[in-house]
Design an enzyme around this catalytic site. Structure first.
Site, short mmCIF file in Angstrom:
data_model
loop_
_atom_site.label_atom_id
_atom_site.label_comp_id
_atom_site.label_asym_id
_atom_site.label_seq_id
_atom_site.Cartn_x
_atom_site.Cartn_y
_atom_site.Cartn_z
N GLY A 225 0.81 -1.21 0.00
CA GLY A 225 0.00 0.00 0.00
C GLY A 225 0.85 1.26 0.00
O GLY A 225 1.96 1.29 -0.53
N SER A 226 0.34 2.29 0.63
CA SER A 226 0.99 3.60 0.55
C SER A 226 2.33 3.69 1.28
O SER A 226 3.06 4.65 1.11
CB SER A 226 0.04 4.68 1.07
OG SER A 226 -1.06 4.83 0.19
N THR A 227 2.66 2.68 2.11
CA THR A 227 3.99 2.71 2.73
C THR A 227 5.07 2.62 1.65
O THR A 227 6.20 3.09 1.85
CB THR A 227 4.18 1.55 3.73
OG1 THR A 227 3.99 0.30 3.06
CG2 THR A 227 3.19 1.67 4.89
#
Length: 490
Positions: free
Chosen positions: A219-221
């Site tokens: 995801g956005s990590t």
């Protein structure tokens, strides 16, 4: 000698020669295969004829032990202190089902059979002492491990924490877990416990080490890696300059627009603002601007596409080698075929925190003989340098903004500088299943260096779907782990 006697003598000589040849073949050529044969129980009987050495955590506490049994074949069996909490570290040592993880990899030391313990065992034999196993000294921080395990609670997920300065693994938690003590013996009760842990019987798979052996869409990590690629390749040099990011942004070679979560200021947003609000459009376009080769090369500098040995093997996190342009753009925001273990994402945060240098993760700091002398000690080793020091400092500023005023405020620690990145990764066909909640972070000490970097992933929980977000579920756990490490640094 007459002819018949000579023939008999030659025949007998050949028999003796064949016997000697066969005996040497068995003793030297087939020795290992016979020793490790599944039907050879003598090795296991010998293994449990004396107490095993122990697995030790920071502070000198043993998290394993041995207890005498009333069994016919096995005199001792393995015991575990807080077994569920430490199972992802120790693995198990079972009289029936063998060993895994540290119990397996360091079995020679723990049983006393390692060649490096020959002198110690010889002295014990001459002095009449029982054979003793050596100890495995780990890098694990008990307070950090407890914070990670309790934070996960009844959620399905994992935590990995690293000291960015050295690569020491400080915490490695995975839930649901199991108690290795329940399968250590040879009773019917142990057999029933083993059966209950089987994945076919228990779909939650409590024996899976999710911190090392499960990969998830990051995801956005992953936008931290994408930001690093943008800085390292000179696409942007000033984290506060506007990016060339239109809104809406159409995926390359596609009629589909890449959407952001909510009404957030992403049009031409700077890198700092884009990471603060987690702008899909900005980072998706960066991925396309850099193209697949440069994105993959940067990901690999952080450790992707390579297995990591701690010494327990961690599965390779993946940034695909072949993708079309829209797939690469989606991968740049962590939402296509790229996947990561929690350890890998802790490594990403650790490299940023350590001014661009990634240290090789390890969780065994030394092997100790029964007389307390060390037969092996680990030394910190640099693995790669994903970022220059200048670019790492810029990315630190961006991640610290995320915690100060962005999506990661739940990780704030009073009086401590914390950097982080949230992530909520889609799960299932058309995002039909509950998403994964991620948070990666680091905390700085008084000297400006970082003693801890953490990655948390929540795979499943009883949280309402709309409330599943890295900032809500994962960040508080990371905060508690960081606080536990910082408390020990004082």
């Amino acid at each position: 000698m007459n002819k018949p006697l000579r023939r008999i003598a030659i025949f007998c000589g050949l028999l003796v020669f064949a016997l000697l040849l066969r005996d040497n073949w068995i003793q030297y050529v087939q020795a290992d295969s016979l020793k490790n044969h599944k039907n050879n129980h003598r090795v296991d009987i010998a293994r449990y004829s004396q107490p095993r050495g122990n697995i030790i955590v920071e502070g000198g506490d043993a998290i394993t032990g041995s207890v005498e049994t009333n069994g016919i074949d096995y005199k001792y069996k393995r015991t575990y202190k807080n077994g569920e909490m430490w199972a992802p570290v120790t693995g198990y040592a079972s009289q029936v089902y063998g060993t895994n993880q540290i119990e397996n990899l360091e079995d020679g030391v723990l049983t006393g059979d390692d060649d490096r313990l020959f002198f110690n065992q010889t002295v014990d034999m001459l002095t009449g002492k029982e054979k003793r196993g050596g100890d495995v000294i780990t890098t694990l921080n008990p307070k950090a491990q407890e914070a990670a395990f309790k934070g996960l609670g009844d959620k399905k997920g994992a935590v990995a924490a690293i000291d960015p300065r050295t690569g020491k693994i400080l915490a490695l938690a995975s839930t649901p877990s199991y108690d290795p003590s329940t399968i250590a013996g040879a009773s019917k009760k142990d057999a029933a416990a083993w059966k209950a842990l089987d994945k076919k019987q228990n779909p939650d798979d409590p024996m899976l080490n999710r911190a090392l052996r499960q990969t998830y869409p990051p995801g956005s990590t992953f936008k931290v890696v994408t930001a690093a690629a943008a800085l390292e390749n000179g696409l942007y040099t000033d984290i506060d300059e506007p990016t060339k990011s239109p809104l809406p942004y159409k995926l390359p070679l596609s009629t589909q627009n890449l959407k952001n979560e909510g009404n957030i200021p992403c049009e031409n947003a700077s890198l700092r603002v884009a990471l603060r609000y987690s702008c899909n459009t900005v980072f998706g376009k960066i991925g396309d601007d850099l193209r697949l080769k440069k994105m993959r090369e940067e990901a690999e500098k952080f450790g992707f596409n390579n297995e990591v040995f701690t010494p327990v093997r961690a599965d390779a996190s993946v940034y695909p080698e072949e993708m079309d342009r829209p797939s690469n753009a989606l991968s740049a925001i962590g939402q296509f075929d790229n996947r990561a273990t929690p350890l890998q994402m802790a490594m990403v945060a650790a490299a940023v925190a350590n001014d661009g240098k990634l240290m090789k993760p390890y969780m065994v700091s030394g092997l100790r003989a029964p007389n307390l002398s060390f037969i092996e000690q680990a030394e910190p080793e640099q693995m790669s340098e994903p970022l220059s020091e200048d670019n790492a400092r810029k990315l630190q500023e961006m991640m610290e903004t995320v915690v100060q005023v962005g999506t990661g405020t739940a990780a704030k620690i009073p009086g401590v500088t914390v950097g982080g990145k949230t992530g909520t990764a889609q799960h299932g066909v058309a995002n039909s299943k509950n998403p994964y909640a991620w948070f990666i972070s680091y905390a700085k000490g008084k000297d400006g260096s970082s003693p801890v970097a953490v990655a948390v992933v929540i795979e499943g929980s009883d949280t309402v779907r709309d409330d599943i977000a890295g900032g809500k579920l994962a960040a508080p756990i990371a905060k508690d782990v960081m606080k536990a490490v910082l408390a020990g640094e004082k």
